[in-house]
Design a protein around this motif. Sequence first.
Motif, short mmCIF file in Angstrom:
data_model
loop_
_atom_site.label_atom_id
_atom_site.label_comp_id
_atom_site.label_asym_id
_atom_site.label_seq_id
_atom_site.Cartn_x
_atom_site.Cartn_y
_atom_site.Cartn_z
N VAL A 28 0.84 -1.21 0.00
CA VAL A 28 0.00 0.00 0.00
C VAL A 28 0.87 1.25 0.00
O VAL A 28 0.64 2.20 -0.75
N LEU A 31 2.93 1.65 -3.47
CA LEU A 31 2.23 1.79 -4.76
C LEU A 31 2.68 3.00 -5.58
O LEU A 31 2.96 2.84 -6.78
N SER A 43 -3.71 2.68 -10.49
CA SER A 43 -4.81 1.71 -10.48
C SER A 43 -4.33 0.32 -10.88
O SER A 43 -4.77 -0.69 -10.31
N GLY A 46 -2.28 -1.09 -8.10
CA GLY A 46 -3.18 -1.45 -7.00
C GLY A 46 -3.75 -2.85 -7.12
O GLY A 46 -4.17 -3.45 -6.13
N THR A 225 -6.43 1.20 0.71
CA THR A 225 -5.48 0.78 -0.32
C THR A 225 -4.80 1.98 -0.98
O THR A 225 -3.62 1.92 -1.32
N TYR A 226 -5.53 3.08 -1.11
CA TYR A 226 -5.01 4.24 -1.82
C TYR A 226 -4.75 5.42 -0.87
O TYR A 226 -4.70 6.57 -1.31
N ASP A 229 -1.60 7.38 -1.80
CA ASP A 229 -1.85 8.22 -2.98
C ASP A 229 -2.75 9.40 -2.62
O ASP A 229 -2.55 10.52 -3.10
N ALA A 345 -9.89 -2.86 -3.28
CA ALA A 345 -8.81 -2.38 -4.15
C ALA A 345 -9.29 -2.22 -5.59
O ALA A 345 -8.95 -1.24 -6.27
N GLY A 349 -9.74 1.34 -7.36
CA GLY A 349 -9.00 1.52 -8.60
C GLY A 349 -9.88 1.91 -9.76
O GLY A 349 -9.45 2.63 -10.67
N THR A 357 -9.43 10.69 -6.82
CA THR A 357 -8.98 9.99 -5.62
C THR A 357 -9.82 10.33 -4.40
O THR A 357 -10.11 9.47 -3.56
#
Length: 384
Positions: A28, A31, A43, A46, A225-226, A229, A345, A349, A357
């Motif tokens: 994570v 990424l 994405s 991910g 997960t993001y 980011d 995820a 994504g 985002t």
Amino acid sequence: MHAEKSTWSIVMLAVAAFVIVTTEYVIVGLLPVLARDMGVTISVAGQLVTLFAFTVMVCGPVLTVLLSHVERKRLFVSILLIFAAANALAAVASSLWVLAIARFIPALVLPVFWGTASETAAQIVGVKRAGRAVSQVYLGISAALLFGIPLGTVAATHFGWRSTFWLLAGLALVMAVGLAVWMPTVAQPHRLAIREQLRIFHDRRFVLNIVLSVLVFTAMFTAYTYLADMLETVAKVKATQVGWWLMGFGAVGLVGNWLGGRYVDRSPLGSTVVCVAVMGLGMTTSVLGAQSWFWLMLALAVWGIAYTALFPICQVRVMKAATHAQALAGTLNVSAANAGTGLGAMLGGAVIPVLGTESIVYVATVIAVVACALAIAMMRRVGG
């Protein structure tokens, strides 16, 4: 088992859990830099999370059934050696496909560890203290969020992402040796016939608890997960500082782990409702307050506490719903959790290119509301 030996066994399992969880979730934090290095979108990168999660989901229950009779110490050592080899392969990966294989291998045995470690912890301390024992093993998750994932992210930023996997390979090897030398041998598990273990699926209450775990973890990982980011693109945190923000997220998670272990034995479903609702609040306000570091830190603290509490809460909730085959029950929850992780995820994504985002937290919160509704309905039907 004497109290001192019981405590030491739980500590050893928690440290092993730290290595295993860091291996699973460090991706994570990696990424953004990994996507840049491999020349793919965030994405696409991910989906390494999705691959790991779906492998756990599909293979975990089958392997747990087949390995449920294996002596625990020998089983745990073997799992750590597999993690060491897989992380070494990831460190030398020349393409995204090789890296995918390196992620696939440990995903096969991760659920076996969680199912059997949870059962072993409960066996060591007895039924009345099972929730606290499992939460102590799950301190490995909090430690991974606090130290493993953030420091892995920092190492990747300064020394390259391959250095992170080399470090994990070394830690897994050291832990395998440590378990082999110092962990006491526990009682040989009773071998249940496969048909007897699978009878657990006839219990509608148990199946609903599995479905609830899928929903909870989908909500958790659509956003988490993001998170790295999101910190970069929405909150405008410098890439070199993201790891430290993730460390803060993990630090407050220690509180969540303690709260989850303390209250889950009283009301597994009630604890689930409260923590999922609080997590939804934290996720939503993290974007709404992203322009103010004070409000962002406060929102991430709320999110982190509830997020981490849900790991032991979901595991204990599912195991308490099972009448037998505890190892399989624990692994089925891990599979459900990883089904949710993979779905989250994938969903996150898919949402990012279309809505941006910042929108993933709102999608995650909607799923959290659905999870709360299901848990409340289950409480009204069966209590607890």
